[in-house]
Design an enzyme around this catalytic site. Structure first.
Site, PDB file in Angstrom:
ATOM      1  N   ASP A  94       2.792 -18.696  10.888  1.00 65.00           N
ATOM      2  CA  ASP A  94       2.515 -19.092  12.125  1.00 65.00           C
ATOM      3  C   ASP A  94       1.947 -20.361  12.362  1.00 65.00           C
ATOM      4  OD1 ASP A  94       3.430 -16.486  12.701  1.00 65.00           O
ATOM      5  OD2 ASP A  94       1.457 -15.730  13.721  1.00 65.00           O
ATOM      6  N   HIS A 151       4.343 -17.048   3.815  1.00 68.35           N
ATOM      7  CA  HIS A 151       5.468 -16.312   3.403  1.00 68.35           C
ATOM      8  C   HIS A 151       6.638 -17.023   2.816  1.00 68.35           C
ATOM      9  CE1 HIS A 151       3.943 -12.136   5.031  1.00 68.35           C
ATOM     10  NE2 HIS A 151       3.355 -12.948   5.598  1.00 68.35           N
ATOM     11  N   SER A 254      -5.616 -23.912   7.559  1.00 68.13           N
ATOM     12  CA  SER A 254      -5.164 -25.313   7.187  1.00 68.13           C
ATOM     13  C   SER A 254      -3.587 -25.683   7.505  1.00 68.13           C
ATOM     14  CB  SER A 254      -5.525 -25.159   5.777  1.00 68.13           C
ATOM     15  OG  SER A 254      -5.332 -26.667   5.084  1.00 68.13           O
TER      16      SER A 254
END
Length: 299
Positions: A94, A151, A254
């Site tokens: 995201d 991911h 980050s």
């Protein structure tokens, strides 16, 4: 957005403050299990950043044992559909797209008017740099409101990992404009895979208050000393992860940089700087006509 006075003051302060000492302190703070304290921190972040707890596997903020457990929370199984097309490249996380494009003469764009060297980003590894020069890259910034697990953009076999020690500047939009070569200066974890699109790097970039970075195969990763540390994963350590499968996480927020070799991946037209993306959504596709034997990844 142009950096303001507060942004410039904060960035200047980071140049003289003990960045790693602050990170160690935050590491302890975010793992406190004292209920009044950890619940206060969680409530503040949920409220200030409008965190959507309904998509979390555990939607009750006060039930998390620590702030870090909340920050690295898992999502419901159906919260992030993974781009199912065989040639689709999925977003690794995201976040907000900082920049996306193709590496030109060994340089990547950090922000408007600022670029940085691929060789420096990859810890001075010249062979690795040759493999990715001219290739596709994307940079995605994770804010405190975002899901903080990373991911796989494509299914792949892990080939190697490099931990590069460095600074811990903030990676906010303002700081990225103020600190030259920031992504090649901050500490980072470079993970290399062989995929259907050839070699792929997923780089987790550390930042101020990012107490640590983890991978699913090695846990929390830190390198000894002030020089890059490498790990090889050969036939005796065969690790294969599917597209959309978790590969790592940030303990605090980050940036994730993804790299592909030349003529292997084409970014979608809608995948542009400033756009918000969700883990698993399609951001590009494999260029099938250029498939070749994968080049070497970190190691």
């Amino acid at each position: 957005m142009q950096p303001g006075f507060k942004d410039r003051f904060f960035t200047a302060a980071l140049k003289v403050l003990p960045q790693h000492l602050l990170a160690k302190g935050m590491y302890k703070v975010t793992r406190s299990t004292w209920k009044p304290f950890k619940n206060m921190l969680i409530r503040e972040v949920v409220s200030r950043y409008a965190v959507d707890m309904f998509e979390a596997e555990n939607p009750r903020p006060s039930s998390y044992p620590s702030f870090n457990a909340f920050f690295t929370r898992a999502l419901k199984a159906d919260a992030r559909p993974i781009a199912h097309q065989s040639d689709a490249v999925a977003s690794p996380c995201d976040g907000k797209v900082s920049h996306v494009g193709y590496i030109n003469r060994g340089k990547l764009i950090q922000a408007k008017g600022h670029d940085f060297e691929l060789l420096q980003l990859l810890g001075g590894d010249r062979e690795l740099t040759r493999n990715f020069d001219g290739g596709a890259y994307s940079t995605i910034y994770l804010s405190p409101r975002d899901y903080h697990r990373v991911h796989m953009p494509l299914s792949g076999r892990l080939r190697g990992m490099i931990f590069v020690p460095g600074d811990l500047y903030s990676v906010s939009e303002a700081t990225v404009q103020l600190v030259p070569g920031l992504f090649a200066r901050n500490e980072r974890l470079i993970c290399g895979f062989d995929t259907a699109a050839g070699p792929m790097l997923v780089i987790l970039v550390g930042a101020i208050f990012v107490g640590s970075m983890e991978t699913v195969w090695a846990g929390e990763v830190k390198g000894p000393g002030n020089t890059p540390t490498s790990w090889l994963y050969d036939k005796d350590k065969k690790i294969i992860l599917k597209k959309g499968e978790e590969m790592g996480r940030f303990n605090m927020g980050s940036t994730v940089i993804t790299l592909f070799a030349r003529n292997r991946v084409k970014w979608d037209k809608a995948f542009l700087p400033g756009v918000r993306v969700r883990m698993g959504q399609r951001i590009g596709k494999i260029i099938r006509s250029s498939r070749k034997k994968p080049a070497s990844s970190p190691g």
